[in-house]
Scaffold this motif. Structure first.
Motif, PDB file in Angstrom:
ATOM      1  N   SER A 137       0.851  -1.189   0.000  1.00  0.00           N
ATOM      2  CA  SER A 137       0.000   0.000   0.000  1.00  0.00           C
ATOM      3  C   SER A 137       0.885   1.237   0.000  1.00  0.00           C
ATOM      4  O   SER A 137       2.072   1.184   0.350  1.00  0.00           O
ATOM      5  N   ASP A 138       0.293   2.345  -0.420  1.00  0.00           N
ATOM      6  CA  ASP A 138       0.979   3.654  -0.384  1.00  0.00           C
ATOM      7  C   ASP A 138       2.275   3.653  -1.188  1.00  0.00           C
ATOM      8  O   ASP A 138       3.212   4.392  -0.873  1.00  0.00           O
ATOM      9  N   GLY A 139       2.358   2.835  -2.224  1.00  0.00           N
ATOM     10  CA  GLY A 139       3.549   2.836  -3.066  1.00  0.00           C
ATOM     11  C   GLY A 139       4.778   2.259  -2.412  1.00  0.00           C
ATOM     12  O   GLY A 139       5.896   2.491  -2.893  1.00  0.00           O
ATOM     13  N   CYS A 140       4.627   1.514  -1.323  1.00  0.00           N
ATOM     14  CA  CYS A 140       5.769   0.935  -0.608  1.00  0.00           C
ATOM     15  C   CYS A 140       5.942  -0.541  -0.960  1.00  0.00           C
ATOM     16  O   CYS A 140       4.962  -1.282  -1.070  1.00  0.00           O
ATOM     17  N   SER A 141       7.186  -0.942  -1.132  1.00  0.00           N
ATOM     18  CA  SER A 141       7.487  -2.361  -1.213  1.00  0.00           C
ATOM     19  C   SER A 141       7.372  -2.957   0.187  1.00  0.00           C
ATOM     20  O   SER A 141       7.491  -2.241   1.189  1.00  0.00           O
ATOM     21  N   THR A 142       7.147  -4.260   0.266  1.00  0.00           N
ATOM     22  CA  THR A 142       7.008  -4.940   1.553  1.00  0.00           C
ATOM     23  C   THR A 142       8.107  -5.983   1.705  1.00  0.00           C
ATOM     24  O   THR A 142       8.354  -6.770   0.793  1.00  0.00           O
ATOM     25  N   LEU A 143       8.740  -5.988   2.863  1.00  0.00           N
ATOM     26  CA  LEU A 143       9.867  -6.884   3.125  1.00  0.00           C
ATOM     27  C   LEU A 143       9.633  -7.618   4.442  1.00  0.00           C
ATOM     28  O   LEU A 143       9.285  -7.006   5.450  1.00  0.00           O
ATOM     29  N   LEU A 170      19.420  -4.661  -4.890  1.00  0.00           N
ATOM     30  CA  LEU A 170      18.109  -4.738  -5.520  1.00  0.00           C
ATOM     31  C   LEU A 170      17.248  -3.537  -5.153  1.00  0.00           C
ATOM     32  O   LEU A 170      16.602  -2.932  -6.022  1.00  0.00           O
ATOM     33  N   MET A 171      17.244  -3.160  -3.891  1.00  0.00           N
ATOM     34  CA  MET A 171      16.403  -2.047  -3.459  1.00  0.00           C
ATOM     35  C   MET A 171      16.891  -0.720  -4.016  1.00  0.00           C
ATOM     36  O   MET A 171      16.101   0.209  -4.234  1.00  0.00           O
ATOM     37  N   LYS A 173      17.827  -0.231  -6.941  1.00  0.00           N
ATOM     38  CA  LYS A 173      17.314  -0.115  -8.297  1.00  0.00           C
ATOM     39  C   LYS A 173      15.820   0.200  -8.341  1.00  0.00           C
ATOM     40  O   LYS A 173      15.322   0.742  -9.329  1.00  0.00           O
ATOM     41  N   THR A 174      15.078  -0.168  -7.305  1.00  0.00           N
ATOM     42  CA  THR A 174      13.634   0.040  -7.342  1.00  0.00           C
ATOM     43  C   THR A 174      13.227   1.470  -7.003  1.00  0.00           C
ATOM     44  O   THR A 174      12.216   1.956  -7.485  1.00  0.00           O
ATOM     45  N   ALA A 175      14.024   2.135  -6.169  1.00  0.00           N
ATOM     46  CA  ALA A 175      13.732   3.519  -5.749  1.00  0.00           C
ATOM     47  C   ALA A 175      12.359   3.638  -5.100  1.00  0.00           C
ATOM     48  O   ALA A 175      11.696   4.664  -5.189  1.00  0.00           O
ATOM     49  N   GLU A 176      11.912   2.579  -4.457  1.00  0.00           N
ATOM     50  CA  GLU A 176      10.629   2.588  -3.755  1.00  0.00           C
ATOM     51  C   GLU A 176      10.875   2.584  -2.246  1.00  0.00           C
ATOM     52  O   GLU A 176      11.820   1.953  -1.776  1.00  0.00           O
ATOM     53  N   PRO A 177      10.028   3.278  -1.479  1.00  0.00           N
ATOM     54  CA  PRO A 177      10.129   3.145  -0.020  1.00  0.00           C
ATOM     55  C   PRO A 177       9.798   1.715   0.389  1.00  0.00           C
ATOM     56  O   PRO A 177       9.089   0.999  -0.323  1.00  0.00           O
ATOM     57  N   GLU A 186      21.350  -5.305   6.914  1.00  0.00           N
ATOM     58  CA  GLU A 186      22.231  -4.143   6.804  1.00  0.00           C
ATOM     59  C   GLU A 186      22.253  -3.628   5.378  1.00  0.00           C
ATOM     60  O   GLU A 186      22.354  -4.389   4.422  1.00  0.00           O
ATOM     61  N   GLY A 187      22.145  -2.308   5.236  1.00  0.00           N
ATOM     62  CA  GLY A 187      22.181  -1.697   3.915  1.00  0.00           C
ATOM     63  C   GLY A 187      20.821  -1.415   3.328  1.00  0.00           C
ATOM     64  O   GLY A 187      20.710  -0.818   2.257  1.00  0.00           O
ATOM     65  N   VAL A 188      19.740  -1.830   4.008  1.00  0.00           N
ATOM     66  CA  VAL A 188      18.376  -1.581   3.532  1.00  0.00           C
ATOM     67  C   VAL A 188      17.704  -0.608   4.496  1.00  0.00           C
ATOM     68  O   VAL A 188      17.533  -0.910   5.677  1.00  0.00           O
ATOM     69  N   ALA A 189      17.328   0.565   3.984  1.00  0.00           N
ATOM     70  CA  ALA A 189      16.666   1.575   4.808  1.00  0.00           C
ATOM     71  C   ALA A 189      15.160   1.417   4.682  1.00  0.00           C
ATOM     72  O   ALA A 189      14.619   1.400   3.579  1.00  0.00           O
ATOM     73  N   CYS A 190      14.476   1.307   5.819  1.00  0.00           N
ATOM     74  CA  CYS A 190      13.029   1.121   5.818  1.00  0.00           C
ATOM     75  C   CYS A 190      12.325   2.438   6.121  1.00  0.00           C
ATOM     76  O   CYS A 190      12.728   3.173   7.025  1.00  0.00           O
ATOM     77  N   SER A 191      11.284   2.724   5.353  1.00  0.00           N
ATOM     78  CA  SER A 191      10.486   3.913   5.616  1.00  0.00           C
ATOM     79  C   SER A 191       9.544   3.692   6.794  1.00  0.00           C
ATOM     80  O   SER A 191       9.107   4.640   7.447  1.00  0.00           O
TER      81      SER A 191
END
Length: 377
Positions: A137-143, A170-171, A173-177, A186-191
């Protein structure tokens, strides 16, 4: 909606089985298929297959296309795929106007899964890509973490299962929150970070509202054949009631529909051919002319895909889990994976004979992975 038993098998033949009853938050793990055969829901299995074994694509249908499910997606996606597309089994995921989202799995691979469950006395009534059911939802990828890897559902389309070392690349390249359930690697920033939930629990609300099932076409027929003797007898009784006169109409209608589908496929083939070779006007024997013009492409995407396919054939244990093409730079980005570290190294070495690749570090544990970006030499 009737209750089902969610079962997510390991990718290895002798691997584990994760299971959960629909409507329940209690999950379990078993080491054999037969151990589930005595479960009350053994005849209603919803098989969650790894999204990493599937291909997700978005398409714009031709104006004359009537049925999205019958659309030859393999032809439309062929330019972005490596290897034989004839064995791909496509399933429609969503449709808005002429815009559709579809998923493909290798048909023989899907049959392997079904045969394995059938041999254990388990009846599969639905097959769905696992991580695709994660909430978005809200344009966010889910992890969300699943054992030693992560399920990832993209906001725009598609899903996959990824090892932690590959996720930051991978993240980027997607430029998605990213909305994370539990801690991110490590290395993945979560909104946004929410409490971890087991993926088999997290997917259930989306499953309730979805009617996606990869058991259609030839696999629907095979599923029906596994349904037991009662269904066979019922079908035979129903067929006995049909008269010869009633059969004539449906046969004529089926023949007419086949002719119309063939005409639609031919038109789409011509459109694809003219799109990539606009200066040429041949409308017959297109397969020959397409092949001849393809040979003239020296460093384009077609030649690069062919080079990669030739290299992959020499290393059958290596799988390409991601391929992206940048037309502006004429460069490709690959994510490759193998259970055999030596085969993966051989693939990388052979690829460097055709491409000027930069290589990200290969993982130190199976499955061994590598990320490669570069241009054709």
């Amino acid at each position: 909606m009737k209750q089902v038993l969610f079962v997510r098998p390991d990718t290895h033949e002798d691997g584990k089985l994760w299971w959960c009853e629909s409507g329940s938050q209690q999950t379990g793990v078993l080491n054999s298929y037969e151990a589930l055969s005595t479960h009350a829901l053994a005849s209603r299995i919803c098989l969650l297959l790894p999204a990493s074994e599937m291909i997700f694509r978005q398409f714009t249908l031709a104006k004359k296309t009537l049925s999205a499910q019958a659309t030859p997606f393999s032809w439309m996606a062929e330019e972005t795929l490596i290897g034989d597309v004839d064995t791909l089994h496509w399933t429609l995921l969503s449709k808005k106007g002429r815009e559709v989202e579809a998923v493909a799995i290798d048909g023989p691979r899907l049959q392997q899964w079904l045969t394995r469950f059938d041999a254990a006395g388990l009846t599969v009534i639905q097959v769905v890509p696992d991580a695709w059911l994660l909430p978005v939802s809200d344009g966010c990828s889910t992890l969300v973490r699943f054992e030693e890897s992560y399920w990832l559902r993209f906001a725009h389309s598609g899903a996959c299962e990824v090892e932690a070392p590959i996720l930051p690349l991978l993240m980027a390249k997607t430029a998605e929150p990213v909305r994370c359930y539990g801690d991110a690697p490590e290395g993945v920033a979560c909104s946004e970070t929410l409490a971890w939930q087991h993926p088999l629990v997290l997917i259930q609300p989306q499953w309730k509202s979805s009617r996606v099932n990869m058991l259609h076409g030839e696999f629907a027929l095979r599923a029906a054949q596994r349904g037991g003797q009662k269904r066979v007898k019922a079908a035979m009784a129903a067929m006995a009631l049909l008269s010869i006169g009633l059969l004539i109409g449906p046969r004529a209608a089926a023949a007419w529909m086949l002719v119309q589908e063939e005409n639609t496929v031919q038109q789409e083939i011509v459109q694809v051919y003219q799109h990539y070779f606009p200066s040429l006007r041949q409308l017959t024997n297109i397969k020959y002319h397409f092949g001849q013009n393809l040979k003239k492409q020296k460093k384009g995407i077609f030649q690069q895909l062919d080079d990669l396919e030739q290299i992959k054939r020499t290393q059958p244990g290596v799988g390409i889990t991601l391929l992206e093409y940048d037309s502006a730079k004429n460069s490709v980005t690959l994510s490759v994976e193998s259970q055999d570290q030596q085969q993966l190294q051989n693939f990388v070495q052979q690829a460097n004979g055709k491409f000027a690749f930069t290589l990200q570090p290969i993982s130190t544990a199976a499955p061994y992975t590598a990320m490669m970006t570069g241009t054709s030499k």
